[in-house]
Motif scaffolding. Sequence first.
Motif, PDB file in Angstrom:
ATOM      1  N   LEU A   2      14.334   4.131  -1.938  1.00 27.15           N
ATOM      2  CA  LEU A   2      15.385   3.124  -1.764  1.00 27.15           C
ATOM      3  C   LEU A   2      14.857   1.902  -1.005  1.00 27.15           C
ATOM      4  O   LEU A   2      15.225   0.763  -1.301  1.00 27.15           O
ATOM      5  CB  LEU A   2      16.585   3.734  -1.018  1.00 27.15           C
ATOM      6  CG  LEU A   2      17.360   4.813  -1.806  1.00 27.15           C
ATOM      7  CD1 LEU A   2      18.342   5.542  -0.901  1.00 27.15           C
ATOM      8  CD2 LEU A   2      18.105   4.174  -2.983  1.00 27.15           C
ATOM      9  N   TYR A   3      13.987   2.144  -0.045  1.00 25.39           N
ATOM     10  CA  TYR A   3      13.476   1.045   0.779  1.00 25.39           C
ATOM     11  C   TYR A   3      12.412   0.234   0.037  1.00 25.39           C
ATOM     12  O   TYR A   3      12.475  -0.990  -0.012  1.00 25.39           O
ATOM     13  CB  TYR A   3      12.896   1.622   2.072  1.00 25.39           C
ATOM     14  CG  TYR A   3      12.544   0.589   3.103  1.00 25.39           C
ATOM     15  CD1 TYR A   3      13.531  -0.154   3.753  1.00 25.39           C
ATOM     16  CD2 TYR A   3      11.219   0.338   3.443  1.00 25.39           C
ATOM     17  CE1 TYR A   3      13.212  -1.101   4.714  1.00 25.39           C
ATOM     18  CE2 TYR A   3      10.885  -0.614   4.394  1.00 25.39           C
ATOM     19  CZ  TYR A   3      11.891  -1.325   5.029  1.00 25.39           C
ATOM     20  OH  TYR A   3      11.566  -2.272   5.968  1.00 25.39           O
ATOM     21  N   ASP A  11      14.419  -1.806  -2.732  1.00 26.40           N
ATOM     22  CA  ASP A  11      14.514  -2.922  -1.791  1.00 26.40           C
ATOM     23  C   ASP A  11      15.831  -2.974  -1.019  1.00 26.40           C
ATOM     24  O   ASP A  11      16.326  -4.052  -0.690  1.00 26.40           O
ATOM     25  CB  ASP A  11      14.277  -4.240  -2.558  1.00 26.40           C
ATOM     26  CG  ASP A  11      13.654  -5.297  -1.656  1.00 26.40           C
ATOM     27  OD1 ASP A  11      12.925  -4.919  -0.719  1.00 26.40           O
ATOM     28  OD2 ASP A  11      13.924  -6.486  -1.879  1.00 26.40           O
ATOM     29  N   LEU A  12      16.402  -1.822  -0.728  1.00 23.33           N
ATOM     30  CA  LEU A  12      17.611  -1.793   0.113  1.00 23.33           C
ATOM     31  C   LEU A  12      17.227  -1.938   1.589  1.00 23.33           C
ATOM     32  O   LEU A  12      16.106  -1.643   1.986  1.00 23.33           O
ATOM     33  CB  LEU A  12      18.371  -0.477  -0.070  1.00 23.33           C
ATOM     34  CG  LEU A  12      18.930  -0.108  -1.445  1.00 23.33           C
ATOM     35  CD1 LEU A  12      19.935   1.047  -1.313  1.00 23.33           C
ATOM     36  CD2 LEU A  12      19.619  -1.295  -2.110  1.00 23.33           C
ATOM     37  N   SER A  13      18.184  -2.401   2.402  1.00 20.92           N
ATOM     38  CA  SER A  13      17.957  -2.473   3.850  1.00 20.92           C
ATOM     39  C   SER A  13      18.175  -1.095   4.467  1.00 20.92           C
ATOM     40  O   SER A  13      18.759  -0.199   3.843  1.00 20.92           O
ATOM     41  CB  SER A  13      18.933  -3.461   4.484  1.00 20.92           C
ATOM     42  OG  SER A  13      20.241  -2.903   4.439  1.00 20.92           O
ATOM     43  N   GLU A  18       0.835  -1.209   0.000  1.00 26.79           N
ATOM     44  CA  GLU A  18       0.000   0.000   0.000  1.00 26.79           C
ATOM     45  C   GLU A  18       0.873   1.263   0.000  1.00 26.79           C
ATOM     46  O   GLU A  18       0.525   2.261  -0.605  1.00 26.79           O
ATOM     47  CB  GLU A  18      -0.937  -0.004   1.204  1.00 26.79           C
ATOM     48  CG  GLU A  18      -2.090   0.972   1.021  1.00 26.79           C
ATOM     49  CD  GLU A  18      -3.021   1.013   2.212  1.00 26.79           C
ATOM     50  OE1 GLU A  18      -2.821   0.247   3.184  1.00 26.79           O
ATOM     51  OE2 GLU A  18      -3.950   1.848   2.172  1.00 26.79           O
ATOM     52  N   ILE A  19       2.000   1.190   0.708  1.00 23.04           N
ATOM     53  CA  ILE A  19       2.892   2.351   0.767  1.00 23.04           C
ATOM     54  C   ILE A  19       3.407   2.700  -0.626  1.00 23.04           C
ATOM     55  O   ILE A  19       3.464   3.867  -1.011  1.00 23.04           O
ATOM     56  CB  ILE A  19       4.098   2.088   1.710  1.00 23.04           C
ATOM     57  CG1 ILE A  19       3.619   1.790   3.123  1.00 23.04           C
ATOM     58  CG2 ILE A  19       5.064   3.269   1.694  1.00 23.04           C
ATOM     59  CD1 ILE A  19       3.073   2.971   3.861  1.00 23.04           C
ATOM     60  N   SER A  20       3.770   1.688  -1.393  1.00 21.08           N
ATOM     61  CA  SER A  20       4.254   1.950  -2.756  1.00 21.08           C
ATOM     62  C   SER A  20       3.182   2.628  -3.592  1.00 21.08           C
ATOM     63  O   SER A  20       3.462   3.556  -4.352  1.00 21.08           O
ATOM     64  CB  SER A  20       4.664   0.648  -3.442  1.00 21.08           C
ATOM     65  OG  SER A  20       5.701   0.036  -2.731  1.00 21.08           O
ATOM     66  N   LEU A  21       1.957   2.151  -3.458  1.00 19.90           N
ATOM     67  CA  LEU A  21       0.855   2.743  -4.215  1.00 19.90           C
ATOM     68  C   LEU A  21       0.618   4.191  -3.780  1.00 19.90           C
ATOM     69  O   LEU A  21       0.471   5.102  -4.605  1.00 19.90           O
ATOM     70  CB  LEU A  21      -0.433   1.939  -4.011  1.00 19.90           C
ATOM     71  CG  LEU A  21      -0.417   0.498  -4.561  1.00 19.90           C
ATOM     72  CD1 LEU A  21      -1.654  -0.267  -4.125  1.00 19.90           C
ATOM     73  CD2 LEU A  21      -0.328   0.522  -6.086  1.00 19.90           C
ATOM     74  N   LEU A  22       0.591   4.395  -2.457  1.00 17.67           N
ATOM     75  CA  LEU A  22       0.385   5.754  -1.938  1.00 17.67           C
ATOM     76  C   LEU A  22       1.518   6.673  -2.374  1.00 17.67           C
ATOM     77  O   LEU A  22       1.301   7.852  -2.672  1.00 17.67           O
ATOM     78  CB  LEU A  22       0.284   5.731  -0.415  1.00 17.67           C
ATOM     79  CG  LEU A  22      -1.007   5.152   0.173  1.00 17.67           C
ATOM     80  CD1 LEU A  22      -0.867   4.942   1.681  1.00 17.67           C
ATOM     81  CD2 LEU A  22      -2.189   6.078  -0.131  1.00 17.67           C
ATOM     82  N   PHE A  23       2.727   6.118  -2.405  1.00 16.33           N
ATOM     83  CA  PHE A  23       3.882   6.918  -2.805  1.00 16.33           C
ATOM     84  C   PHE A  23       3.762   7.372  -4.263  1.00 16.33           C
ATOM     85  O   PHE A  23       4.120   8.501  -4.602  1.00 16.33           O
ATOM     86  CB  PHE A  23       5.176   6.119  -2.599  1.00 16.33           C
ATOM     87  CG  PHE A  23       6.425   6.907  -2.881  1.00 16.33           C
ATOM     88  CD1 PHE A  23       6.846   7.896  -1.997  1.00 16.33           C
ATOM     89  CD2 PHE A  23       7.173   6.685  -4.023  1.00 16.33           C
ATOM     90  CE1 PHE A  23       8.000   8.640  -2.262  1.00 16.33           C
ATOM     91  CE2 PHE A  23       8.320   7.424  -4.300  1.00 16.33           C
ATOM     92  CZ  PHE A  23       8.733   8.405  -3.405  1.00 16.33           C
TER      93      PHE A  23
END
Lengths: 112, 112
Positions: free
Chosen positions: A28-29, A33-35, A6-11
Amino acid sequence: MEKNIEISLLFDFYGQLLKEQQQQTVTLYYNDDLSLSEIADQLNITRQGVRDSIKRAENLLFSYEEKLGLMKRFQKTEMGLYKIESLAEELADGYDKNTVQQIIDTAKSLHE
Amino acid sequence: MEKNIEISLLFDFYGQLLKEQQQQTVTLYYNDDLSLSEIADQLNITRQGVRDSIKRAENLLFSYEEKLGLMKRFQKTEMGLYKIESLAEELADGYDKNTVQQIIDTAKSLHE
């Protein structure tokens, strides 16, 4: 910290309203997909700083959607457009008045 | 200060991101059509304070749209839905393969 689709969509919707560093940490996160540690190294801030930045960004993104509801509205429209497309594909195979009416009703229900 | 229809539209989209007093001044000015002086009286602030509040709000609304472009995107979708509706109304009067294809193409062009 759990990664949340959901965060990706909201972003995608509201990301441009975030501060530049928040946009960087979230991208990046969530996208690359970085730590947290890798992001900390890359941006030259602490791991805790990265975590705080992402947390604040997430809260802001949720609050934008809570206030504006534009993502929900868009998703509803997208669903309707897929429905219209699928109804029209049926029509391409053979005429049916009822299917035409469903397209009209769906389009009407989606615009203001 | 010229009243601008675009501000009302932008306010419908992004108004909830403004501070409460900005929401009040914009609503009273654009929706309720009060003068700056009338708003000043009602909110117990100066006329200049009202003007500044509206100006700041307008700038924010424009900047939200510049960053996110969601109003423009919505308007494009609305136009497409009206087009689909009108094409489907034509189909209700008589079948035409080309019209069906136009509906499919329009729906496809509007979703991601």
